[in-house]
Write a protein that holds these residues in place. Structure first.
Motif, mmCIF file in Angstrom:
data_model
loop_
_atom_site.group_PDB
_atom_site.id
_atom_site.type_symbol
_atom_site.label_atom_id
_atom_site.label_comp_id
_atom_site.label_asym_id
_atom_site.label_seq_id
_atom_site.Cartn_x
_atom_site.Cartn_y
_atom_site.Cartn_z
ATOM 1 N N GLY A 357 1.025 -1.251 0.018
ATOM 2 C CA GLY A 357 -0.056 0.253 0.007
ATOM 3 C C GLY A 357 0.910 1.343 0.153
ATOM 4 N N ALA A 358 1.827 1.063 0.743
ATOM 5 C CA ALA A 358 2.966 2.481 0.855
ATOM 6 C C ALA A 358 3.283 2.494 -0.672
ATOM 7 N N ALA A 359 3.810 1.607 -0.989
ATOM 8 C CA ALA A 359 4.642 1.762 -2.583
ATOM 9 C C ALA A 359 3.592 2.283 -3.604
ATOM 10 N N LEU A 360 2.115 1.758 -3.468
ATOM 11 C CA LEU A 360 1.343 2.429 -4.191
ATOM 12 C C LEU A 360 0.947 3.974 -4.040
ATOM 13 N N ALA A 361 0.851 4.147 -2.835
ATOM 14 C CA ALA A 361 0.534 5.548 -2.464
ATOM 15 C C ALA A 361 1.802 6.518 -2.949
ATOM 16 N N ALA A 362 3.009 6.013 -2.819
ATOM 17 C CA ALA A 362 3.876 6.660 -3.448
ATOM 18 C C ALA A 362 4.207 6.831 -4.676
ATOM 19 N N HIS A 363 3.673 5.877 -5.487
ATOM 20 C CA HIS A 363 3.583 6.093 -7.281
ATOM 21 C C HIS A 363 2.450 6.567 -7.470
ATOM 22 N N ALA A 364 1.408 7.043 -6.764
ATOM 23 C CA ALA A 364 0.098 7.433 -7.002
ATOM 24 C C ALA A 364 0.164 8.377 -8.300
ATOM 25 N N VAL A 365 -0.925 8.631 -9.015
ATOM 26 C CA VAL A 365 -0.928 9.792 -10.098
ATOM 27 C C VAL A 365 -2.336 10.183 -9.724
ATOM 28 N N VAL A 366 -2.450 11.608 -9.404
ATOM 29 C CA VAL A 366 -3.327 12.510 -8.990
ATOM 30 C C VAL A 366 -4.064 13.121 -10.091
ATOM 31 N N VAL A 367 -5.484 13.250 -10.416
ATOM 32 C CA VAL A 367 -6.072 13.845 -11.506
ATOM 33 C C VAL A 367 -6.926 14.860 -10.874
ATOM 34 N N VAL A 368 -6.582 16.242 -11.043
ATOM 35 C CA VAL A 368 -7.638 17.163 -10.605
ATOM 36 C C VAL A 368 -8.305 17.957 -11.854
ATOM 37 N N THR A 369 -9.727 17.606 -11.646
ATOM 38 C CA THR A 369 -10.645 17.912 -12.920
ATOM 39 C C THR A 369 -11.174 19.198 -12.408
ATOM 40 N N GLN A 370 -11.178 20.223 -13.423
ATOM 41 C CA GLN A 370 -11.607 21.678 -13.207
ATOM 42 C C GLN A 370 -13.195 21.572 -13.385
ATOM 43 N N PRO A 371 -14.231 21.647 -12.338
ATOM 44 C CA PRO A 371 -15.523 21.441 -12.440
ATOM 45 C C PRO A 371 -16.275 23.026 -13.304
ATOM 46 N N GLU A 372 -15.337 23.956 -13.287
ATOM 47 C CA GLU A 372 -15.636 25.215 -14.158
ATOM 48 C C GLU A 372 -14.614 25.888 -14.815
ATOM 49 N N PRO A 373 -14.895 26.620 -15.967
ATOM 50 C CA PRO A 373 -13.669 27.253 -16.461
ATOM 51 C C PRO A 373 -12.437 27.758 -15.857
ATOM 52 N N SER A 374 -12.667 28.512 -14.768
ATOM 53 C CA SER A 374 -11.459 29.090 -14.036
ATOM 54 C C SER A 374 -10.388 27.986 -13.542
ATOM 55 N N ALA A 375 -9.135 27.968 -13.702
ATOM 56 C CA ALA A 375 -8.233 26.864 -13.427
ATOM 57 C C ALA A 375 -7.602 27.495 -12.030
ATOM 58 N N VAL A 376 -7.863 28.410 -11.250
ATOM 59 C CA VAL A 376 -7.088 28.673 -10.209
ATOM 60 C C VAL A 376 -7.397 27.846 -8.968
ATOM 61 N N ALA A 377 -8.800 27.411 -8.716
ATOM 62 C CA ALA A 377 -8.689 26.335 -7.628
ATOM 63 C C ALA A 377 -8.002 25.263 -7.774
ATOM 64 N N ALA A 378 -8.066 24.680 -9.100
ATOM 65 C CA ALA A 378 -7.518 23.433 -9.634
ATOM 66 C C ALA A 378 -5.975 23.454 -9.343
ATOM 67 N N ARG A 379 -5.521 24.486 -9.876
ATOM 68 C CA ARG A 379 -4.114 24.685 -9.619
ATOM 69 C C ARG A 379 -3.462 24.764 -8.291
ATOM 70 N N ARG A 380 -4.594 25.230 -7.276
ATOM 71 C CA ARG A 380 -4.043 25.277 -5.825
ATOM 72 C C ARG A 380 -4.132 23.870 -5.406
ATOM 73 N N ILE A 381 -5.236 22.928 -5.801
ATOM 74 C CA ILE A 381 -5.144 21.710 -5.253
ATOM 75 C C ILE A 381 -4.062 20.952 -5.933
#
Length: 430
Positions: A357-381
């Motif tokens: 589990g630790a190895a999977l977490a270390a190599h995880a890929v996170v995908v942040v989806t913009q629910p609206e046109p502004s990208a400010v919140a997505a970049r912060r996350i």
């Protein structure tokens, strides 16, 4: 006389579905896999992890029922037979004791050679070099888009842009084939964060670029919606129909097309969907760990890649077993504090579960989806996850992702490139 070994060395002794893995630092770790899984894939996974830590390939020496092998495992998981000619001979009178030198490299001291004269072989007669009669296969290039594509179509060659070169690299990565089935789990304990969308888009990229044989599996007890957002097949079947048919599909007489009666093929995007039944309560469609193992055997028999769309119950047998089988985690989140916090808590829980589990977490890929046109919140996350995952990607706002059928061709070009980039990142550890 001393001989320098140019790579740190790890050892693995294989016994059935288990192995004892000795790290280059000398630590011993026990590895186990379920019946039907290949322990050697897990061994290579661990060797590649240590290669990334050293920043150099690791020589992996394996011993077991298939004999002894020397492999050179690179940080990206690629491996090839190691050149052992430069190694000192191992004998009862000439053993060497390894000690660690700088940068994780081992230095071994060899016993002095015997004073007896050595036989000098006659020099070999080299054969004259000749040209090959075979023509190498041409490199596959992605087609340029926009004005470059228009000029190229009429014979005017324009140097590819940086974006085109990146797209070509991503395409080559996701089109790669492996020996054996690989699995990717799309996970986040909160609902409505884009797990189904992420599963469908990844499956579409891998199937379209790699030639099919990709399964999107709705591994959900509680009203999984993957079937609602993808095309229905010729048969109204779900995972509950596949389970009793598993022994027949695993029989030696089963044909490659027999699986078609239990999955739903996506004609344009070329992958298959294994549906759950969203009309049933969770109590009516729970499956045990043993059931999951049998379904996984069927999936591995007919598909080269499985992408799991997971449910929200992280204590369910099928969820936990999915983690045990996964090579890679992709964690989707919206650009909102609640969904991002849920993703972060999941990574924390996996790090504390066990070594896998630790190895999977270390190599995880996170995908942040913009629910609206502004990208400010997505970049912060995305910035918040940068130090806690292997890669973070932002999917730009696209109306085609919000609701309705999920079709790769319905996306804007910028969004398609973003999903191609995510798929390439997720492939690096497969």
């Amino acid at each position: 006389m001393s001989t320098v070994i140019s790579h740190p060395r790890a050892y693995a002794t294989v016994t059935g579905h288990a192995a004892t893995f000795v790290t280059p630092a000398g630590q011993s770790v026990r590895l186990d896999v379920a019946a039907g899984d290949d322990i050697r894939q897990l061994i290579v996974f661990h060797a590649a992890r240590h290669a990334r830590e050293y920043g150099a390939p690791v020589e992996l020496v394996t011993a077991g029922d298939r004999g002894e092998h020397h492999l050179l495992v690179h940080p990206d998981g690629a491996f090839a037979p190691a050149d052992t000619h430069a190694q000192p001979p191992a004998s009862d009178t000439g053993r060497h004791t390894p000690r660690h030198g700088t940068h994780g490299k081992e230095v071994s001291e060899q016993a002095p050679q015997s004073d007896s004269p050595a036989h000098t072989p006659e020099p070999a007669v080299e054969s004259p070099a000749r040209p090959s009669f075979l023509t190498p296969a041409p490199t596959v290039h992605t087609r340029a888009r926009g004005w470059r594509g228009a000029l190229s179509s009429i014979g005017i060659r324009i140097r590819p842009s940086a974006a085109h070169r990146r797209r070509a690299e991503w395409t080559a990565t996701v089109a790669r084939q492996w020996a054996g089935c690989r699995t990717i789990a799309v996970v986040n304990g909160k609902g409505g964060v884009g797990k189904t969308m992420t599963c469908a888009m990844l499956a579409a990229v891998y199937a379209r670029e790699g030639g099919g044989n990709v399964l999107a599996w709705d591994n959900n007890d509680t009203r999984g919606t993957l079937g609602w957002r993808t095309e229905p097949g010729q048969y109204d079947t779900t995972l509950r129909d596949l389970l009793p048919a598993a022994p027949t599909l695993l029989a030696p007489t089963a044909g490659v097309a027999d699986i078609a009666g239990f999955v739903h093929h996506q004609q344009a995007d070329r992958y298959d969907v294994l549906r759950s039944n969203p009309e049933l309560l969770a109590t009516d469609q729970r499956i045990t760990a043993t059931d999951f193992d049998q379904l996984m055997q069927v999936a591995a028999r007919f598909y080269r890649l499985v992408v799991f769309d997971s449910g929200n119950d992280e204590s369910a047998d099928r969820w936990l077993r999915m983690i045990d089988y996964s090579y890679q985690l992709v964690i989707p989140t919206l650009a909102t504090p609640e969904s991002a916090e849920s993703a972060a808590l999941l990574l924390d829980a996996l790090r504390g579960r066990d070594e896998r589990g630790a190895a999977l977490a270390a190599h995880a890929v996170v995908v942040v989806t913009q629910p609206e046109p502004s990208a400010v919140a997505a970049r912060r996350i995305a910035d918040g996850f940068a130090e806690h995952s292997r890669a973070v990607h932002i999917i730009p706002f696209d109306p085609a992702l919000k609701a309705g059928p999920l079709r790769f061709d319905h996306l804007r070009a910028r969004t398609r490139d973003a999903w191609l980039s995510v798929a390439a990142s997720a492939t690096e550890t497969l």
